[in-house]
Motif scaffolding. Structure first.
Motif, mmCIF file in Angstrom:
data_model
loop_
_atom_site.group_PDB
_atom_site.id
_atom_site.type_symbol
_atom_site.label_atom_id
_atom_site.label_comp_id
_atom_site.label_asym_id
_atom_site.label_seq_id
_atom_site.Cartn_x
_atom_site.Cartn_y
_atom_site.Cartn_z
ATOM 1 N N VAL A 15 0.839 -1.205 0.000
ATOM 2 C CA VAL A 15 0.000 0.000 0.000
ATOM 3 C C VAL A 15 0.874 1.254 0.000
ATOM 4 N N ALA A 16 1.877 1.291 0.879
ATOM 5 C CA ALA A 16 2.747 2.471 0.993
ATOM 6 C C ALA A 16 3.581 2.686 -0.271
ATOM 7 N N LYS A 17 4.154 1.617 -0.804
ATOM 8 C CA LYS A 17 4.989 1.768 -2.001
ATOM 9 C C LYS A 17 4.158 2.115 -3.234
ATOM 10 N N ALA A 28 -5.665 -1.356 2.349
ATOM 11 C CA ALA A 28 -5.030 -2.597 2.793
ATOM 12 C C ALA A 28 -5.968 -3.785 2.599
ATOM 13 N N ASP A 29 -7.267 -3.582 2.783
ATOM 14 C CA ASP A 29 -8.216 -4.680 2.577
ATOM 15 C C ASP A 29 -8.208 -5.155 1.128
ATOM 16 N N THR A 30 -7.973 -4.258 0.198
ATOM 17 C CA THR A 30 -7.888 -4.632 -1.213
ATOM 18 C C THR A 30 -6.668 -5.514 -1.444
ATOM 19 N N ALA A 31 -5.544 -5.136 -0.861
ATOM 20 C CA ALA A 31 -4.330 -5.954 -0.987
ATOM 21 C C ALA A 31 -4.563 -7.341 -0.386
ATOM 22 N N TRP A 75 8.800 -6.527 -3.938
ATOM 23 C CA TRP A 75 8.236 -5.364 -4.612
ATOM 24 C C TRP A 75 8.608 -5.392 -6.093
ATOM 25 N N SER A 76 9.780 -5.925 -6.405
ATOM 26 C CA SER A 76 10.216 -6.005 -7.806
ATOM 27 C C SER A 76 9.317 -6.924 -8.639
ATOM 28 N N GLN A 77 8.514 -7.773 -7.989
ATOM 29 C CA GLN A 77 7.519 -8.591 -8.688
ATOM 30 C C GLN A 77 6.128 -7.964 -8.607
ATOM 31 N N ILE A 78 5.844 -7.305 -7.502
ATOM 32 C CA ILE A 78 4.516 -6.710 -7.302
ATOM 33 C C ILE A 78 4.315 -5.484 -8.193
ATOM 34 N N ALA A 79 5.307 -4.605 -8.302
ATOM 35 C CA ALA A 79 5.157 -3.377 -9.102
ATOM 36 C C ALA A 79 4.799 -3.683 -10.558
ATOM 37 N N PRO A 80 5.515 -4.586 -11.234
ATOM 38 C CA PRO A 80 5.124 -4.905 -12.616
ATOM 39 C C PRO A 80 3.735 -5.542 -12.700
#
Length: 92
Positions: A15-17, A28-31, A75-80
């Motif tokens: 959420v923060a990034k 956060a509930d969406t994540a 994060w390197s997998q989540i961002a894309p």
């Protein structure tokens, strides 16, 4: 594979990034719901997803099922993934 500590994220860090990187607010509930859907997809045998519906691509698998009670991803997998699925716009 060498993993940098600041690349490991849980729900709160996703959420923060996302806010920091893309300027979007993701509750956060969406994540958490993304992870629940991923778990359901895994439980159903990981059926093939239609390429015509990229927004239905499951969240990448966590690198650890539980770190302090929460799954952990890179994060390197989540961002894309956020960009591919249309949850954010690609960074410039």
């Amino acid at each position: 594979m060498q993993i940098k500590a600041d690349d490991v994220v849980g729900y709160v860090e996703i959420v923060a990034k996302a806010q920091e990187t893309y300027g979007v607010t993701i509750p956060a509930d969406t994540a958490r719901s993304w992870e629940k859907r991923r778990q359901a997809w895994v439980s159903s045998g990981r059926p093939v997803r239609s390429a015509a519906r990229p927004d239905h691509e499951p969240l990448p698998d966590p690198i650890a099922p539980s770190v302090n009670g929460s799954p952990a991803w890179l994060w390197s997998q989540i961002a894309p993934w956020l960009e591919r699925t249309g949850k954010t716009r690609p960074k410039d």
